[in-house]
Design a protein around this motif. Structure first.
Motif, PDB file in Angstrom:
ATOM      1  N   UNK A 169      -4.185   7.052  -8.090  1.00 54.83           N
ATOM      2  CA  UNK A 169      -5.109   5.947  -8.260  1.00 54.83           C
ATOM      3  C   UNK A 169      -5.417   5.475  -6.842  1.00 54.83           C
ATOM      4  N   UNK A 170      -6.676   5.592  -6.425  1.00 55.10           N
ATOM      5  CA  UNK A 170      -7.058   5.370  -5.030  1.00 55.10           C
ATOM      6  C   UNK A 170      -7.243   3.912  -4.650  1.00 55.10           C
ATOM      7  N   UNK A 198      10.841  -0.061  -4.640  1.00 55.05           N
ATOM      8  CA  UNK A 198      11.333   1.212  -4.120  1.00 55.05           C
ATOM      9  C   UNK A 198      10.711   2.322  -4.952  1.00 55.05           C
ATOM     10  N   UNK A 199       9.597   2.870  -4.460  1.00 57.72           N
ATOM     11  CA  UNK A 199       8.823   3.824  -5.240  1.00 57.72           C
ATOM     12  C   UNK A 199       9.256   5.259  -5.080  1.00 57.72           C
ATOM     13  N   UNK A 200       9.018   6.039  -6.115  1.00 54.74           N
ATOM     14  CA  UNK A 200       9.336   7.456  -6.076  1.00 54.74           C
ATOM     15  C   UNK A 200       8.134   8.318  -5.733  1.00 54.74           C
ATOM     16  N   UNK A 201       6.937   7.724  -5.744  1.00 61.40           N
ATOM     17  CA  UNK A 201       5.718   8.463  -5.404  1.00 61.40           C
ATOM     18  C   UNK A 201       5.538   8.477  -3.887  1.00 61.40           C
ATOM     19  N   UNK A 202       4.551   9.237  -3.422  1.00 60.63           N
ATOM     20  CA  UNK A 202       4.331   9.401  -1.988  1.00 60.63           C
ATOM     21  C   UNK A 202       3.601   8.247  -1.323  1.00 60.63           C
ATOM     22  N   UNK A 203       2.823   7.466  -2.057  1.00 61.56           N
ATOM     23  CA  UNK A 203       1.948   6.504  -1.389  1.00 61.56           C
ATOM     24  C   UNK A 203       1.564   5.350  -2.317  1.00 61.56           C
ATOM     25  N   UNK A 205      -0.975   3.678  -7.020  1.00 59.92           N
ATOM     26  CA  UNK A 205      -0.110   4.650  -6.342  1.00 59.92           C
ATOM     27  C   UNK A 205      -0.455   6.071  -6.734  1.00 59.92           C
ATOM     28  N   UNK A 206       0.074   6.995  -5.945  1.00 60.61           N
ATOM     29  CA  UNK A 206      -0.017   8.416  -6.265  1.00 60.61           C
ATOM     30  C   UNK A 206      -0.666   9.234  -5.191  1.00 60.61           C
ATOM     31  N   UNK A 207      -0.185  10.486  -5.075  1.00 59.47           N
ATOM     32  CA  UNK A 207      -0.714  11.427  -4.101  1.00 59.47           C
ATOM     33  C   UNK A 207      -0.526  12.868  -4.562  1.00 59.47           C
ATOM     34  N   UNK A 208       0.264  13.071  -5.595  1.00 57.20           N
ATOM     35  CA  UNK A 208       0.565  14.411  -6.084  1.00 57.20           C
ATOM     36  C   UNK A 208       0.485  14.437  -7.610  1.00 57.20           C
ATOM     37  N   UNK A 209       0.659  15.603  -8.168  1.00 55.06           N
ATOM     38  CA  UNK A 209       0.566  15.786  -9.614  1.00 55.06           C
ATOM     39  C   UNK A 209       1.445  14.796 -10.372  1.00 55.06           C
ATOM     40  N   UNK A 210       0.825  14.053 -11.272  1.00 48.42           N
ATOM     41  CA  UNK A 210       1.537  13.145 -12.145  1.00 48.42           C
ATOM     42  C   UNK A 210       1.981  11.825 -11.540  1.00 48.42           C
ATOM     43  N   UNK A 211       1.653  11.560 -10.269  1.00 53.89           N
ATOM     44  CA  UNK A 211       2.101  10.325  -9.621  1.00 53.89           C
ATOM     45  C   UNK A 211       1.173   9.134  -9.853  1.00 53.89           C
ATOM     46  N   UNK A 241       1.719 -16.784  -1.524  1.00 56.93           N
ATOM     47  CA  UNK A 241       2.273 -17.303  -0.276  1.00 56.93           C
ATOM     48  C   UNK A 241       3.056 -16.304   0.548  1.00 56.93           C
ATOM     49  N   UNK A 242       3.002 -15.027   0.162  1.00 58.61           N
ATOM     50  CA  UNK A 242       3.715 -13.970   0.877  1.00 58.61           C
ATOM     51  C   UNK A 242       2.738 -12.838   1.181  1.00 58.61           C
ATOM     52  N   UNK A 243       3.124 -11.960   2.106  1.00 63.53           N
ATOM     53  CA  UNK A 243       2.289 -10.818   2.456  1.00 63.53           C
ATOM     54  C   UNK A 243       2.997  -9.533   2.033  1.00 63.53           C
ATOM     55  N   UNK A 244       2.266  -8.653   1.347  1.00 67.82           N
ATOM     56  CA  UNK A 244       2.808  -7.392   0.840  1.00 67.82           C
ATOM     57  C   UNK A 244       2.131  -6.229   1.552  1.00 67.82           C
ATOM     58  N   UNK A 245       2.915  -5.177   1.845  1.00 65.95           N
ATOM     59  CA  UNK A 245       2.356  -3.955   2.427  1.00 65.95           C
ATOM     60  C   UNK A 245       2.795  -2.759   1.594  1.00 65.95           C
ATOM     61  N   UNK A 246       1.858  -1.822   1.385  1.00 68.35           N
ATOM     62  CA  UNK A 246       2.133  -0.584   0.669  1.00 68.35           C
ATOM     63  C   UNK A 246       2.194   0.565   1.652  1.00 68.35           C
ATOM     64  N   UNK A 247       3.250   1.345   1.575  1.00 68.21           N
ATOM     65  CA  UNK A 247       3.489   2.405   2.548  1.00 68.21           C
ATOM     66  C   UNK A 247       2.845   3.723   2.108  1.00 68.21           C
ATOM     67  N   UNK A 248       2.713   4.634   3.091  1.00 67.41           N
ATOM     68  CA  UNK A 248       1.840   5.788   2.967  1.00 67.41           C
ATOM     69  C   UNK A 248       2.540   7.119   3.173  1.00 67.41           C
ATOM     70  N   UNK A 249       2.019   8.096   2.492  1.00 72.04           N
ATOM     71  CA  UNK A 249       2.186   9.541   2.555  1.00 72.04           C
ATOM     72  C   UNK A 249       3.461  10.076   3.192  1.00 72.04           C
ATOM     73  N   UNK A 250       4.363  10.424   2.340  1.00 71.90           N
ATOM     74  CA  UNK A 250       5.609  11.083   2.683  1.00 71.90           C
ATOM     75  C   UNK A 250       6.447  11.096   1.422  1.00 71.90           C
ATOM     76  N   UNK A 251       7.275  12.067   1.260  1.00 74.03           N
ATOM     77  CA  UNK A 251       8.067  12.180   0.038  1.00 74.03           C
ATOM     78  C   UNK A 251       8.796  10.875  -0.258  1.00 74.03           C
ATOM     79  N   UNK A 252       8.519  10.310  -1.370  1.00 75.21           N
ATOM     80  CA  UNK A 252       9.073   9.042  -1.881  1.00 75.21           C
ATOM     81  C   UNK A 252       8.863   7.856  -0.942  1.00 75.21           C
ATOM     82  N   UNK A 253       7.801   7.891  -0.114  1.00 76.85           N
ATOM     83  CA  UNK A 253       7.491   6.774   0.787  1.00 76.85           C
ATOM     84  C   UNK A 253       6.634   5.701   0.128  1.00 76.85           C
ATOM     85  N   UNK A 254       6.310   5.830  -1.127  1.00 76.26           N
ATOM     86  CA  UNK A 254       5.449   4.866  -1.803  1.00 76.26           C
ATOM     87  C   UNK A 254       6.162   3.565  -2.114  1.00 76.26           C
TER      88      UNK A 254
END
Length: 189
Positions: free
Chosen positions: A175-176, A127-132, A147-153, A88-101
């Motif tokens: 993970x794309x 509140x993610x620590x990854x980029x995306x 999630x993930x965009x860099x090594x180990x994310x 019953x709610x809408x979720x959005x995942x944020x994109x590309x930037x240091x800790x913007x995931x």
């Protein structure tokens, strides 16, 4: 402000993909740096479009006749990569930037329009620590995030309606995508 440029359009087909018509929010005062639509999703009978551009991860909602702003990132995020309804709610995942995931959630039940997500109804869910956050999908009563965009994310998160947990933390950089097929959850890395 400007009209929508050719790279940030939403299109529709009413004849099984033989012909296409543009649906763009030209009536809106828009940030000119928004460069593309990153994701589309239907929620409560409306179409939501997540836009991308340097510092401009916004969400617009289309009611079948006109567009309006549903979420304004106020130059904090570079884009919206994932949109998914869940419980019953809408979720959005944020994109590309240091800790913007990060993942935001809208609960429209408390607003002026109880079925529509509006700008003041979004809260931080993760509140993610990854980029995306690359993808969101509901499966088996839970919400999953890639999630993930860099090594180990690279990892898969799962939300049980109250808390986020790691579901997969393997040795991948990103993970794309996630999808459900034949009753099973699939991931692409």
């Amino acid at each position: 402000s400007s009209d929508v440029c050719s790279s940030d359009l939403v299109m529709k087909s009413t004849d099984a993909g033989q012909n296409w018509q543009y649906l763009h929010p030209t009536a809106l005062s828009r940030d000119t740096a928004e460069t593309s639509v990153g994701e589309l999703a239907e929620f409560n009978g409306r179409l939501y479009a997540g836009y991308n551009g340097a510092g401009l991860g916004d969400v617009y909602v289309f009611d079948g006749g006109s567009w309006s702003v549903a979420y304004d990132s106020i130059a904090t995020y570079n884009g919206v990569r994932a949109i998914a309804p869940y419980d019953g709610k809408l979720y959005i995942g944020m994109d590309v930037g240091a800790t913007d995931g990060d993942i935001f959630v809208c609960d429209p039940s408390g607003g002026a329009k109880s079925e529509v997500c509006e700008t003041g109804e979004w809260t931080l869910s993760y509140d993610g620590g990854a980029d995306v956050i690359n993808a969101l999908v509901a499966y088996n009563g839970k919400l999953y995030a890639a999630q993930g965009n860099d090594a180990g994310e690279g990892k898969i998160l799962v939300f049980d309606g109250s808390n986020w947990f790691d579901s997969y933390t393997g040795d991948v950089n990103e993970v794309f995508d996630l999808t459900v097929y034949n009753g099973k959850l699939y991931a692409a890395d």
